[in-house]
Scaffold this active site. Structure first.
Site, short mmCIF file in Angstrom:
data_model
loop_
_atom_site.label_atom_id
_atom_site.label_comp_id
_atom_site.label_asym_id
_atom_site.label_seq_id
_atom_site.Cartn_x
_atom_site.Cartn_y
_atom_site.Cartn_z
N GLU A 44 52.62 58.50 -8.17
CA GLU A 44 54.02 58.08 -7.94
C GLU A 44 54.59 57.85 -9.34
OE1 GLU A 44 54.54 54.55 -5.44
OE2 GLU A 44 56.29 53.98 -6.64
N ARG A 48 61.42 54.81 -14.24
CA ARG A 48 61.68 53.68 -15.14
C ARG A 48 61.81 54.17 -16.57
NH1 ARG A 48 57.44 49.26 -12.56
NH2 ARG A 48 57.98 49.82 -10.43
N LYS A 131 57.01 50.93 2.16
CA LYS A 131 56.29 50.30 1.06
C LYS A 131 56.43 48.79 1.25
CE LYS A 131 56.31 49.98 -3.99
NZ LYS A 131 56.58 50.67 -5.25
C1 3PG Z 1 55.44 49.32 -8.30
O1 3PG Z 1 56.49 49.70 -8.76
O2 3PG Z 1 55.05 49.76 -7.22
C2 3PG Z 1 54.70 48.26 -8.99
O3 3PG Z 1 55.16 48.05 -10.27
C3 3PG Z 1 53.23 48.47 -9.03
O4 3PG Z 1 52.71 47.21 -9.01
P1 3PG Z 1 51.48 46.79 -9.92
O5 3PG Z 1 51.82 47.20 -11.32
O6 3PG Z 1 51.37 45.31 -9.74
O7 3PG Z 1 50.27 47.53 -9.41
#
Ligand code: 3PG
Length: 215
Positions: A44, A48, A131
């Protein structure tokens, strides 16, 4: 099975969704190699950074990965993701504009939902896999279980604050479709070019998720 159902089946088969932040398009190829070699041909790629679209293009062109876009906030980003070859689009929350554009573009929408009202809103838009984000601060595995009870046909992809220590809590829930996380693809390791370590962390995560499937 149609293309969308196939994509969701692929995600649930792998059980894990690496959430990636890529600062440079040149990192996309080596990262894809590390993920595939580690046994997890899934990514994914989050919007960003400005490199996201090009990174999706590079990964999707390989043809051996399930590549999606993350942190998609607008319909314009859906277009960018779909044009680059993403097969699914993940959003931190529920946006009607994003979900509708996904339907128009033939890509799977995975919007965020952490409350009963948000899940109902997703269902009204025809979305049954959401999600659950940010998972740990939204009640964790207990909240997913509680939410799954009234929504028998809904599947969750918990993401946010999940790692090797709490992965089992989520993967043991039948309503959990897959678990997302960045722990196997740390941004600093990618920036440092340490793809061997990314591969090692990925293989470790795959082994852990595999063990979970046997529990
Ligand atoms: C996301 O955007 O799904 C999160 O930033 C992922 O979360 P994590 O970095 O805590 O695994």
């Amino acid at each position: 099975m149609d293309r969308k159902s196939q994509m969701l089946t692929d995600l649930s088969r792998h059980r894990l969704v690496p959430v990636v932040v890529l600062d440079a398009a040149s990192d996309a190829g080596p990262l894809a190699d590390a993920l595939v070699a580690g046994g997890l041909p899934v990514a994914e790629v989050t919007f960003r950074t400005s490199a996201a679209g090009e990174c999706i293009r590079v990964m999707a062109a390989r043809g051996d990965m399930v590549v999606g876009a993350g942190t998609v906030l607008t319909a314009a980003q859906v277009d960018e993701a779909a044009d680059a070859g993403a097969s699914y689009v993940v959003s931190p929350g529920l946006s009607r504009a994003v979900v509708e554009r996904c339907a128009e573009r033939g890509v799977v929408a995975l919007p965020g939902a952490v409350t009963a009202s948000e899940v109902m809103a997703a269902l009204e838009l025809g979305v049954t896999t959401v999600k659950f984000f940010p998972a740990e601060t939204s009640g964790g595995a207990a909240a997913v279980k509680a939410l799954a009870a009234p929504f028998k046909d809904v599947r969750f992809v918990p993401t946010g604050g999940i790692g090797p220590k709490n992965l089992h809590e989520y993967l043991s829930i039948p309503a959990v479709h897959a678990v997302g996380g960045s722990w196997m693809v740390p941004r600093d390791l990618i920036a440092a070019g340490d793809f061997d370590e990314v591969q090692r962390l990925t293989a470790e995560a795959v082994a852990l998720a595999g063990k979970e499937a046997l529990v």
